[in-house]
Design a protein around this motif. Structure first.
Motif, mmCIF file in Angstrom:
data_model
loop_
_atom_site.group_PDB
_atom_site.id
_atom_site.type_symbol
_atom_site.label_atom_id
_atom_site.label_comp_id
_atom_site.label_asym_id
_atom_site.label_seq_id
_atom_site.Cartn_x
_atom_site.Cartn_y
_atom_site.Cartn_z
ATOM 1 N N LEU A 185 28.857 39.314 8.143
ATOM 2 C CA LEU A 185 27.818 38.825 7.250
ATOM 3 C C LEU A 185 28.356 37.621 6.487
ATOM 4 C CD1 LEU A 185 24.885 39.749 6.349
ATOM 5 C CD2 LEU A 185 26.021 40.682 4.334
ATOM 6 N N HIS A 186 27.840 36.439 6.764
ATOM 7 C CA HIS A 186 28.278 35.182 6.156
ATOM 8 C C HIS A 186 29.791 35.069 6.236
ATOM 9 C CE1 HIS A 186 24.227 35.488 4.818
ATOM 10 N NE2 HIS A 186 24.482 36.441 3.937
ATOM 11 N N GLY A 187 30.311 35.293 7.402
ATOM 12 C CA GLY A 187 31.753 35.171 7.611
ATOM 13 C C GLY A 187 32.564 36.306 7.013
ATOM 14 N N GLU A 188 31.857 37.284 6.457
ATOM 15 C CA GLU A 188 32.580 38.402 5.829
ATOM 16 C C GLU A 188 32.351 39.655 6.662
ATOM 17 O OE1 GLU A 188 32.561 40.635 1.553
ATOM 18 O OE2 GLU A 188 31.461 38.733 1.750
ATOM 19 N N LYS A 189 33.395 40.463 6.833
ATOM 20 C CA LYS A 189 33.246 41.699 7.624
ATOM 21 C C LYS A 189 32.698 42.798 6.732
ATOM 22 C CE LYS A 189 35.211 42.545 11.915
ATOM 23 N NZ LYS A 189 36.270 41.956 12.684
ATOM 24 N N VAL A 190 31.541 43.349 7.103
ATOM 25 C CA VAL A 190 31.009 44.474 6.316
ATOM 26 C C VAL A 190 30.745 45.647 7.252
ATOM 27 C CG1 VAL A 190 29.962 43.176 4.433
ATOM 28 C CG2 VAL A 190 28.687 43.522 6.542
ATOM 29 N N ARG A 191 30.757 46.839 6.667
ATOM 30 C CA ARG A 191 30.567 48.051 7.450
ATOM 31 C C ARG A 191 29.289 48.735 6.975
ATOM 32 N NH1 ARG A 191 35.193 52.287 9.189
ATOM 33 N NH2 ARG A 191 35.507 50.642 10.720
ATOM 34 N N LYS A 192 28.356 49.002 7.899
ATOM 35 C CA LYS A 192 27.067 49.582 7.510
ATOM 36 C C LYS A 192 26.697 50.714 8.478
ATOM 37 C CE LYS A 192 25.808 45.845 4.861
ATOM 38 N NZ LYS A 192 25.317 45.841 3.516
ATOM 39 N N ALA A 193 25.832 51.592 8.000
ATOM 40 C CA ALA A 193 25.401 52.713 8.840
ATOM 41 C C ALA A 193 24.350 52.234 9.856
ATOM 42 C CB ALA A 193 24.810 53.811 7.983
ATOM 43 N N GLN A 194 24.418 52.811 11.055
ATOM 44 C CA GLN A 194 23.457 52.491 12.114
ATOM 45 C C GLN A 194 22.866 53.787 12.669
ATOM 46 O OE1 GLN A 194 22.702 49.220 14.069
ATOM 47 N NE2 GLN A 194 22.795 48.969 11.873
ATOM 48 N N VAL A 195 21.621 53.712 13.114
ATOM 49 C CA VAL A 195 20.952 54.900 13.652
ATOM 50 C C VAL A 195 20.802 54.754 15.164
ATOM 51 C CG1 VAL A 195 18.828 56.275 13.611
ATOM 52 C CG2 VAL A 195 19.653 55.169 11.513
ATOM 53 N N ASP A 196 21.126 55.806 15.884
ATOM 54 C CA ASP A 196 20.807 55.836 17.314
ATOM 55 C C ASP A 196 19.415 56.442 17.439
ATOM 56 O OD1 ASP A 196 20.386 56.670 19.966
ATOM 57 O OD2 ASP A 196 22.546 56.647 20.353
ATOM 58 N N PRO A 197 18.414 55.650 17.770
ATOM 59 C CA PRO A 197 17.022 56.144 17.728
ATOM 60 C C PRO A 197 16.751 57.270 18.725
ATOM 61 C CG PRO A 197 17.126 53.948 18.716
ATOM 62 C CD PRO A 197 18.497 54.245 18.207
ATOM 63 N N VAL A 198 17.561 57.354 19.761
ATOM 64 C CA VAL A 198 17.338 58.405 20.756
ATOM 65 C C VAL A 198 17.856 59.752 20.251
ATOM 66 C CG1 VAL A 198 17.908 59.155 23.089
ATOM 67 C CG2 VAL A 198 17.376 56.750 22.635
ATOM 68 N N LEU A 199 19.003 59.693 19.574
ATOM 69 C CA LEU A 199 19.619 60.952 19.140
ATOM 70 C C LEU A 199 19.054 61.463 17.821
ATOM 71 C CD1 LEU A 199 23.367 60.400 20.090
ATOM 72 C CD2 LEU A 199 21.646 61.760 21.273
ATOM 73 N N CYS A 200 18.617 60.544 16.940
ATOM 74 C CA CYS A 200 18.165 60.957 15.606
ATOM 75 C C CYS A 200 16.912 61.833 15.736
ATOM 76 C CB CYS A 200 17.851 59.734 14.753
ATOM 77 S SG CYS A 200 17.185 60.185 13.133
ATOM 78 N N THR A 201 16.927 62.988 15.030
ATOM 79 C CA THR A 201 15.765 63.878 15.084
ATOM 80 C C THR A 201 14.888 63.716 13.847
ATOM 81 O OG1 THR A 201 17.021 65.632 14.021
ATOM 82 C CG2 THR A 201 17.004 65.633 16.427
ATOM 83 N N GLY A 202 15.287 62.865 12.919
ATOM 84 C CA GLY A 202 14.481 62.637 11.721
ATOM 85 C C GLY A 202 14.529 63.791 10.742
ATOM 86 N N CYS A 203 15.658 64.518 10.694
ATOM 87 C CA CYS A 203 15.716 65.711 9.839
ATOM 88 C C CYS A 203 15.807 65.337 8.354
ATOM 89 C CB CYS A 203 16.887 66.609 10.231
ATOM 90 S SG CYS A 203 18.494 65.929 9.809
ATOM 91 N N GLY A 204 16.388 64.191 8.067
ATOM 92 C CA GLY A 204 16.440 63.743 6.676
ATOM 93 C C GLY A 204 17.685 64.147 5.907
ATOM 94 N N ALA A 205 18.644 64.772 6.576
ATOM 95 C CA ALA A 205 19.870 65.189 5.880
ATOM 96 C C ALA A 205 20.584 63.974 5.283
ATOM 97 C CB ALA A 205 20.791 65.937 6.840
#
Lengths: 627, 105
Positions: A576-596
């Motif tokens: 991000l703008h030359g800076e390394k950032v770590r963010k959460a990503q969702v796998d849409p196939v595996l996610c069941t939408g439980c909300g935990a």
């Protein structure tokens, strides 16, 4: 039909449709009063009632209002969403509107069926107000489209599994068949001739197995078991462990021989043990049954060597050459055979004893009557000097041409004795040295309930069918199990092949007792269902999955820790703008939408699409609002 | 209650006394319905005993055999052609053959 329409200035234009459900709802909820109140809510453009919203005129009403542009989102207040949510979403699609601009209020199961009078009307009003509040905040969503791998995996190589493999491959679908034992043919291969036609089981199994083996799209892994399971419909990933071969058959050069009472040996023996992964689009469960194993002492089983199960007896008969003279056991001629029906089936609580795990087999195994009569007839035909006595509760030769088996057994002078479940036959030693070694005593209802004692040189127990132990698969794949222990379909009549886990279908006796023909038909049905899933090349799933707000996310990983489905959430490095950032990503196939994940994120950076926190808040507010 | 084993070879034994087709019976009870004696399960009971080879029971109740008028209604009615009337006569002969050899006859 009541209509209240008004003009308000709001970005979202909600149409509310309240169903009478005949009188199911309107007998207890004052729907007109509710309609009036709801129409005054912010954002509501129109509120209408109808006797049956699910009817064509009801749906047309929604479609018209959407097409005219009067409204741009819909709330229907009716029965449970499990019944008609999909119906109304489809109506939105037909009107050319995104189907996720829809909210459902359940005012039947949650209101009119459980509350009456003023309270019912008040609750209906609150639930609809909440639905409106949520509807105003809905955003158009797109279903998740998953590419479906044109590949099917069948677990179990009995008749049902083989038939499914044959039908799927003939439709051009690549098939992997995983069989636990070294052999194909399952329990059908353990039989001799099949009732009612008298065909040789070996011939049926061999011809079917050969067809499957010869098909270039089919790969068979014998001595193999599924040890790992991941993914969802369209893209499953199975870990398979191929164990050492324990066929007990000396290595053969050519693949493809039938070994009586074992099965069809599909490939060269001495395969190396290995673990491998199968990527597949659909899974057919065809894990079959196991015969009931009588308890020690049950009708003299394991107490007297002359007491055997029907499968054992069928093999005894088959392995005996015609020229060998009379039927015998331990060198002694068998003059009288007693066959006892319903062993391990049709258990009655309070009468029959539970097994170690506290279970009873209350189901009828359906095949044993026909199989027993068929065996009895074979005995009478081949060994006319041997008498056959059948002890039964009810004869249930269901199915086409099967009633004949009873008539024919009667014609060949098989003697029937009928008992009540509370006074079953008693097998004991015959004290008389000159006759048969055992005797079977029973209160025979055909002899007016009198006690009758029958001499027996052999007692055959018609054992029922129990589900095979597939607890590992049940645990891994979260398969639903019925009260009888067999795997359970979604609906016994209308969706008899599908399981509630999308992309996994049922075939054969893992579902219920079936005969060979029925198991074969079930295999074909599973193949059709499986290929229907794969036909489009993709699968669509509801879009209600987690979504990360990358602006807010700080990558602390709390959500990944809370996630119940491994791999559905993960941390990813971004530039991000030359800076390394770590963010959460969702796998849409595996996610069941439980909300935990939503519950644990300190930044409120995760939400479930279609069920966002702000939508919940609006609903709560609407319910709690002073009226 | 004294119980004795049934005799699976009884059909063969009975051949000597007649009763060719009695073992065709499938226990429908038509014979009982038409029998003018209106006495318990007669004659089906005897047929069932014969079918099972329950010789003890036949000899125990042998007196019933002599109630039969031999009117022939049951034989004409039987859907299986089992000829119950003929069986009753055969069982009388069988009983006579065992006269005084069985304590209760």
């Amino acid at each position: 039909m009541k209509r209240v329409t008004k003009v308000v200035s709001s970005d979202s234009r909600v149409g509310v449709y309240i169903c009478h459900c005949g009188g199911n709802i309107s007998d207890h909820v004052d729907v007109n009063a509710v309609c009036e109140k709801i129409s005054n809510l912010d954002g509501v453009r129109t509120a209408k009632t109808n006797s049956f919203m699910c009817s064509d005129p009801g749906q047309e009403m929604i479609i018209e209002d959407l097409r005219s542009g009067e409204i741009d989102r819909v709330v229907v207040a009716s029965c449970a969403p499990s019944l008609h949510e999909a119906t109304f979403r489809n109506a939105l699609s037909r009107a050319g509107v995104n189907p996720y601009l829809y909210e459902h209020a359940n005012i039947r199961e949650q209101v009119s069926w459980v509350h009456h009078g003023e309270a019912a009307t008040l609750k209906a009003e609150r639930l609809i107000a909440a639905a409106v509040a949520k509807a105003r905040l809905l955003k158009p969503l797109d279903p998740i489209r998953i590419e479906a791998k044109r590949h099917a995996t069948i677990i179990g190589g009995g008749i049902a599994g083989l038939k499914a493999a044959k039908d799927l491959s003939s439709r051009g679908i690549e098939v992997v068949l995983i069989e636990k034992s070294p052999f194909l043919g399952g329990w059908t291969a353990m039989l001799d001739t099949l009732a009612p036609t008298g065909e040789k089981a070996a011939d049926l199994v061999s011809s079917l197995a050969r067809e499957v083996l010869e098909h270039p799209l089919v790969t068979i892994h014998s001595c193999s078991q599924v040890t790992g399971f991941e993914g969802s419909v369209g893209s499953f990933r199975l870990e398979v462990q191929k164990g050492p071969s324990d066929s007990g058959v000396p290595p053969v050069k050519d693949r493809g021989i039938f070994i009586p009472f074992r099965g069809y040996l599909p490939e060269e023996d001495e395969q190396p043990c290995k673990a491998f992964v199968v990527e597949t689009g659909v899974i057919v469960i065809a894990t079959g049954f196991k015969p009931y194993h009588p308890k020690n002492g049950e009708y003299g089983f394991a107490e007297f060597e002359e007491v055997v199960t029907l499968p054992r007896f069928i093999r005894m008969l088959a392995e005996r050459d015609a020229g060998e003279g009379p039927l015998s056991i331990g060198g002694k001629e068998i003059k009288n055979i007693a066959m006892i029906h319903c062993v391990g089936s049709r258990h009655i609580p309070g009468i029959h004893e539970e097994d170690e795990s506290g279970k009873l087999n209350e189901h009828c195994s359906r095949n044993c009557c026909s199989a027993t009569l068929h065996a009895a007839r074979l005995v009478r035909d081949r060994f006319p000097g041997t008498h056959v006595f059948e002890f039964y509760r009810d004869i249930r030769t269901y199915g086409r041409f099967q009633e004949d088996l009873y008539s024919k057994a009667s014609e060949s002078n098989v003697i029937f004795l009928r008992f009540e479940p509370e006074s079953p036959p008693v097998v004991s030693r015959n004290p008389r040295a000159d006759g048969s070694s055992l005797k079977v005593a029973v209160n025979d209802t055909l002899t007016f309930g009198e006690r009758v004692e029958v001499p027996a040189d052999l007692v055959v127990l018609s054992v029922g069918m129990q589900p095979s132990d597939v607890s590992d698969l049940i645990e891994m794949m979260k398969l639903p199990v019925g009260a009888d222990g067999f795997l359970q379909e979604i609906h016994p009549k209308l969706r008899p092949v599908e399981l509630s886990v999308a992309g996994i279908v049922l075939a054969g006796t893992c579902q219920a007792p079936m005969d060979t023909g029925e198991a074969s038909a079930a295999g074909s049905a599973a193949a059709v269902k499986a290929s229907a899933i794969l036909a489009k090349g993709y699968v669509e799933l509801d879009p209600f999955i987690a979504e990360v707000d990358l602006e807010k996310c700080r990558g602390n990983g709390e959500c990944v820790k809370a996630c119940l489905r491994q791999g559905a959430l993960y941390l990813k490095d971004f530039d991000l703008h030359g800076e390394k950032v770590r963010k959460a990503q969702v796998d849409p196939v595996l996610c069941t939408g439980c909300g935990a994940c939503v519950a644990v994120c300190p930044e409120n950076a995760v939400d479930i699409r279609g069920w966002t926190i702000s939508q919940y808040e609006a609903m709560v507010e609407a319910i709690a609002r002073e009226s | 209650m004294k119980m004795d084993l049934i005799d699976p070879e009884f059909p063969k034994t009975l051949e000597r006394f007649g009763a060719g087709s009695a073992f065709e019976c499938f226990n429908c009870g038509s014979c009982v319905a038409v029998c003018p004696l209106v006495s318990g399960h007669f004659p089906r009971k005897m047929i069932r005993y014969a079918q099972l080879g329950a010789t003890e029971k036949i000899l125990r109740d042998a007196k019933d055999l002599w109630k039969c008028l031999h009117c022939g209604l049951c034989s004409r009615t039987c859907p299986r052609g089992a000829d119950p009337g003929e069986l009753i006569l055969s069982l009388r002969r069988f009983t006579l053959d065992h006269w005084k050899r069985w304590p209760n006859v």
